[in-house]
Each structure stands twice: as structure tokens, then as C-alpha cells.
Design an enzyme around this catalytic site. Structure first.
Site, PDB file in Angstrom:
ATOM      1  CG  HIS A 141      68.408  29.229  42.820  1.00 24.09           C
ATOM      2  ND1 HIS A 141      68.196  30.585  42.737  1.00 24.09           N
ATOM      3  CD2 HIS A 141      69.572  29.081  43.496  1.00 24.09           C
ATOM      4  CE1 HIS A 141      69.184  31.230  43.312  1.00 24.09           C
ATOM      5  NE2 HIS A 141      70.031  30.347  43.791  1.00 24.09           N
TER       6      HIS A 141
ATOM      7  CG  ASP B 290      65.424  32.347  41.468  1.00 25.92           C
ATOM      8  OD1 ASP B 290      65.022  31.350  42.093  1.00 25.92           O
ATOM      9  OD2 ASP B 290      66.598  32.751  41.505  1.00 25.92           O
TER      10      ASP B 290
ATOM     11  CB  SER C 255      70.823  32.190  46.472  1.00 27.16           C
ATOM     12  OG  SER C 255      71.633  32.238  45.335  1.00 27.16           O
TER      13      SER C 255
END
Length: 573
Positions: free
Chosen positions: A195, A231, A314
Site C-alpha cells: 500500500h 501487501d 508501514s
């Protein structure tokens, strides 16, 4: 192809005699801190986890799940047949007889996914031999499916954070660097969260404001996945002067050099490094191969842990000892002390490496005799009565810079991971001279930088400190404002935080205070409906901190189509 559970058939392999692997002390120290155990117990646990992985790798048996049992320090295997239990015990593991096979558990997971009912996550709980669903709202009863009520959804994280090891996709909010890898031609890359790499052929930067380009994210548009498959994504490191290194930043502790990769076991201790405070955090793997609904996307095959994390983490690196196990995907964006819930989520790293035929960059951390270059551009960015803030341009190294030491004369007064530092405990209205040197994982130290002279401010007896600067609160970003306290002694057990901010939807906001130690204290968690406006408000937080140092206010927006501004804040310590 991803499977819900791997099922093996055949005989048990005879294993070689196992020897304890070298365990990186920073990882053991962090595990001890975050799991509340002694340093010696943490090192023993990490050695036992490595042995459990070795036993698991040599064991072929039809099973319904495997996990590391911290109480016994051994691999435990769930089986449905007594003869398989005998094979497991012969291999040196513990066996548990269960009623549901791997195929039955897989069918239950598929049934939940096809039911049409909303869930936060779903997957097999190998230790209880059932399927667990975490749900914010109601969920129907199904035999073999256990429903756990949760208060808030998972989110894929992003945000503005402190300098260190972030990277910026174009002009967007930063993410964290995962693990370095090379392709078959020797090209340099690093894997990170999908992402963070959605846009095709997007410029990737090592500094905010689209400065210091390091390469290109998702080259050609086929090197990023943020869907059922996973992801995960790839950033190509192509710009001159940039190298890739196996040295993981542990944010103030000695660096850890990655020695290999593996898939995580349920029950083992893991740590992740990201560029948001508290930066290097550890926890326990609660489950693997879980399906997570982030609201905007559903992702299969993720691992859930008790470790805390915040926006901006992230894509960061997850370790088990010195082995790479995952890439940070998301979580609750909460670092409340003592949490044992599913808190943070990672994507298995081996899947990302295999998908794009990449080879993990590894090393032993030894044999490096080349020192880093000297830091340049040392400058003061602020001074109080008892402290100064310093910044400088990062040094470079043939393997990787792992930290910096700030000197006043010949005395080290601060040791930090990135190119900025705060020096506290100084005398008011006094001139000081500072230099800084860089160091690498092998202990090589650079020449010291040119000196900078700074005079501290006159003294003050006040214990209230503020920052009047305006910071916009934007959708899915984090407004960060800092205050430097010069108060002496310990902070009050309950500090007062006056937040002068306005926002169209208070329920969309996470508001947190970060103390001088780096520990985060939640002032407000997002959630609730309908939206009500945020107005200037006083919060209290129970803390255990020294009074002097940098206090940070973080306001994270977790909803779309709203706006606000942080127009100032103060803290009374």
C-alpha cells in the site's frame, strides 16, 4: 499459491545435532523490555525459537498446525492421528491430538469468507484447533468458529514522522524501508508494503519535500500488490550514492545485521523497526495466515502480533532474532502499555522475495574495516536554558551507517540513530561547542565533523512549555509538533496537555503524547459516530518520564473529506 495451512505427508527426517545460533543482543534486549522478562530469559527464548524452526523444517507429518510453546521452549504440532503424534515426538517436538484436520479448518475459513458478514480478520487458531473471527459488529454463530468482539478496525498505516530511515513515495506521506534485496542482474532494491507502492513508476525519496531521490517505486506497474494476494511491493534503488545494507536500524541500540529469512511461527517473539516512536518494538506472534479486512482492501496470508506500532511504520522490517520474517502492513495504531491483543500485522517477507525473484541481502556484520564519511553541515536548530537541538547532513558508508555520537569537547553527550539530536542537562546562558561522528555496525568511527558553537538561553522557573506554530491536520496524515522542556527532576505523574486545535470530525482523530523517553501516551483514540467538531481541549496523561527533554504531540487523521488545524499546544510537567 497461498494455502491456509500446509499439509505434509511422509516420514520424519533425521535432524543433525542442533547448536545455539548467535542471537543479536539488541533483539534480546528489546524482547526482554517489551515482553517483561529478564535479558537472559529473552536470549534463551530466542535460541529455543531457532531450534523449533530447525525441528519444524525437518518434520514431515500430516498436521493441523504448528507453534512455538514458550512454556516448554519447544515446537508443538497438532495432529489428528496417534501414529502421527508418535512421529512428532520422535523428531523432538511435542504433539497434541485434535479433532479438526487442516482441510476441515480450511473449509471453515472459506465458509466465513463466503458468508457476506463483515469481519476485521479471520483465520485458523492452531493452538485451539478452531477458526477465530474478530468482528466489530454482530457475527452469526457457526460450529467450530469462535467470534471475538473488537472495538476498532485495523488500518494500513502512514504518516509524517521523525527523520531516520523513512522513505517517501513521491509527495505522499512516508513509509518505512523494509529489507534490501538484489535481482538476478545484481540490481539493488528493497521490499516494503504494497500500500506504499501502489502508483506505477513513482519517484522514491529519502527525504521529505521530494528531495534526495533514491530510486523508483513499483517500476513498470507490476511490482506492487495490495489485494487478496498480499501487501507487498518493491522499490528499485538506482540513484548515485545510494547503497543497500543488511544492517537494521534499532534506533539507539547496536544495529542488527540480517543473516537470513524464514516464516514466523505462532508463539515466537518478533520485533519490528519503523520510523515512528517507539520505533523498535517487540511482541509475540498470535496467528499466521490470517485474512484481514482493512475496510478499503481485504488481504490474505498476514501474521498478527501483540507488538505495538504507529502510522509511518508501514513497510518496515520484522525480525525473529537476526532473521527477516515480515514487512509491516498495519494494525491498531496503538502503543498502549500491556496490550496482548492483535495489535500489529505483517506480510511474510519470503513471499515478496519469491514473487519477484529477489535475493535477500545478508551479512555477518564483520570484516568491515572502512569507516563512514564525516557528517557535514552540523547546525543548531534551537536552544533552551538547559538544552540544544542539533541537525546535520547524513554520513555515508560502504555497508551502512548505524548511528552518530555527539561530542562536547572529548565527551560523548548524545548517541542517536539519525542525523539529529537533543542534548539536555546544560547550564543556562553558557556557550558550548559540539561535533558529531558517525559509526557503522562493525564499530568503525568516522572523523568528527566541523564544530558548531551554541549558547543556551537564560534560565526560567516555569514548568509550562508550549509551541504556537500552526500545523494542518490533513486526511490520513499525522500532524507532529514538538516542545522542549527545561524543567528539572521528574515530570508529574499526571501531566496536563492543552491542545488548541479545531477539526470537523473529532471521531476521526488519534491524539497522542510522546515523552522524552520515546514512550507514547494515548490522549484520544479515533472511533465513534456521528462526527462532532473538535475544539480546544485540555487532556491529562499519566506518565513516568523525566521533565526535561522533547515532548511531542501527534494528531493523526483516520478519515476522509474533513480538515482541521493544530494552532498550538502546551504541556505542564
Amino acid at each position: 499459491m497461498r494455502k491456509v495451512l500446509a499439509v505434509f505427508c511422509g516420514a520424519v527426517l533425521i535432524l543433525p545435532v542442533l547448536t545455539a545460533p548467535a542471537i543479536a543482543d539488541p533483539v534480546a534486549d528489546a524482547v526482554a523490555r517489551d515482553l517483561g522478562i529478564s535479558a537472559s530469559a529473552a536470549r534463551t527464548r530466542l535460541v529455543q525459537q531457532e531450534r523449533a524452526h530447525d525441528v519444524s523444517a525437518g518434520l514431515s507429518v500430516a498436521d493441523a498446525g504448528r507453534w512455538f510453546d514458550a512454556a516448554s521452549g519447544r515446537l508443538t504440532v497438532a495432529v489428528t492421528r496417534p501414529e502421527d503424534a508418535d512421529l512428532v515426538r520422535a523428531a523432538g517436538a511435542s504433539a497434541v491430538l485434535v479433532s479438526r484436520s487442516a482441510a476441515e479448518l480450511s473449509a471453515l475459513v472459506s465458509r466465513v469468507k463466503a458468508s457476506g458478514h463483515a469481519f476485521r480478520s479471520v483465520g485458523v487458531d492452531v493452538r485451539r484447533n478452531d477458526v477465530v473471527v474478530s468482528a466489530v459488529g454482530p457475527f452469526p454463530a457457526v460450529d467450530g468458529v469462535r467470534v471475538v468482539r473488537v472495538a476498532q478496525p485495523f488500518v494500513q498505516q502512514s504518516g509524517e514522522v521523525n527523520p531516520g530511515d523513512p522513505w517517501w513515495p513521491g509527495s505522499e506521506s512516508n513509509c518505512s524501508v523494509g529489507f534490501p534485496a538484489t535481482d538476478s542482474s545484481g540490481g539493488k532494491h528493497f521490499v516494503t508494503a504494497g500500500h506504499c507502492t501502489n502508483d506505477a513508476s513513482q519517484a522514491a525519496y529519502g527525504e521529505s519535500g521530494q528531495r534526495n531521490r533514491l530510486g523508483t517505486s513499483n517500476v513498470g506497474g507490476n511490482r506492487s500488490v495490495n489485494a487478496r494476494e498480499g501487501d507487498m511491493g518493491v522499490v528499485a534503488v538506482t540513484e548515485p550514492g545510494w547503497t543497500v545494507s543488511p544492517v537494521v536500524n534499532t534506533w539507539g541500540s547496536p544495529a542488527v545485521t540480517v543473516t537470513g529469512s524464514k516464516d514466523a511461527l505462532v508463539g515466537e517473539a518478533v520485533c519490528h523497526s519503523g520510523n515512528t516512536a517507539p520505533q523498535f518494538e517487540c511482541g509475540v506472534v498470535n496467528s499466521v495466515n490470517q485474512t484481514v479486512d482493512y475496510g478499503s482492501v481485504v488481504v490474505d496470508g498476514l501474521s498478527l502480533t501483540t507488538a505495538c506500532s504507529e502510522g509511518g511504520d508501514s513497510g518496515g522490517a520484522w525480525l525473529a532474532g537476526s532473521s527477516a520474517v515480515g514487512l509491516h502492513s498495519g494494525g491498531q495504531s496503538s502503543c498502549s502499555p500491556g496490550s496482548t491483543e492483535d495489535n500489529s500485522i505483517f506480510q511474510p517477507v519470503n513471499e515478496a522475495l519469491a514473487k519477484w525473484n529477489l535475493t535477500l541481502v545478508t551479512g555477518s556484520g564483520s570484516g568491515d574495516t572502512e569507516p563512514p564519511t564525516a557528517p557535514s553541515g552540523l547546525r543548531s536548530t534551537g536552544a533552551t536554558a538547559t538544552g540544544v537541538s542539533l541537525e546535520w547532513s547524513a554520513a555515508s558508508d560502504n555497508v551502512g551507517v548505524t548511528g552518530y555520537d555527539v561530542y562536547s569537547g572529548s565527551t560523548v553527550v548524545a548517541s542517536v540513530a539519525g542525523p539529529s539530536a537533543s542534548v539536555d542537562g546544560l547550564t543556562p546562558d553558557t556557550a558550548y561547542s559540539f561535533t558529531v561522528a558517525a559509526r557503522d555496525a562493525a564499530g568503525n568511527v568516522s572523523k568528527q565533523s566541523d564544530a558548531v558553537s551554541v549558547r543556551t538561553a537564560p534560565g526560567s522557573g516555569s514548568r509550562t512549555f508550549g509551541n504556537p506554530e500552526d500545523f494542518p491536520i490533513r486526511d490520513f496524515q499525522v500532524a507532529v509538533s514538538r516542545v522542549v522542556s527545561t524543567a528539572s527532576g521528574a515530570a508529574a505523574s499526571s501531566v496536563t496537555v492543552q491542545v488548541d486545535a479545531t477539526h470537523t470530525c473529532s471521531q476521526d482523530l488519534n491524539i497522542a503524547l510522546v515523552g522524552p523517553s520515546g514512550r507514547s501516551y494515548s490522549l484520544q483514540r479515533y472511533g465513534g459516530y456521528p462526527c462532532t467538531p473538535l475544539q480546544p481541549k485540555a487532556f491529562t496523561a499519566r506518565v513516568s518520564e523525566r521533565a526535561a527533554g522533547t515532548w511531542t504531540l501527534r494528531i493523526g487523521d483516520n478519515g476522509p473529506a474533513d480538515e482541521g488545524v493544530l494552532s498550538g499546544w502546551s504541556i505542564t510537567v
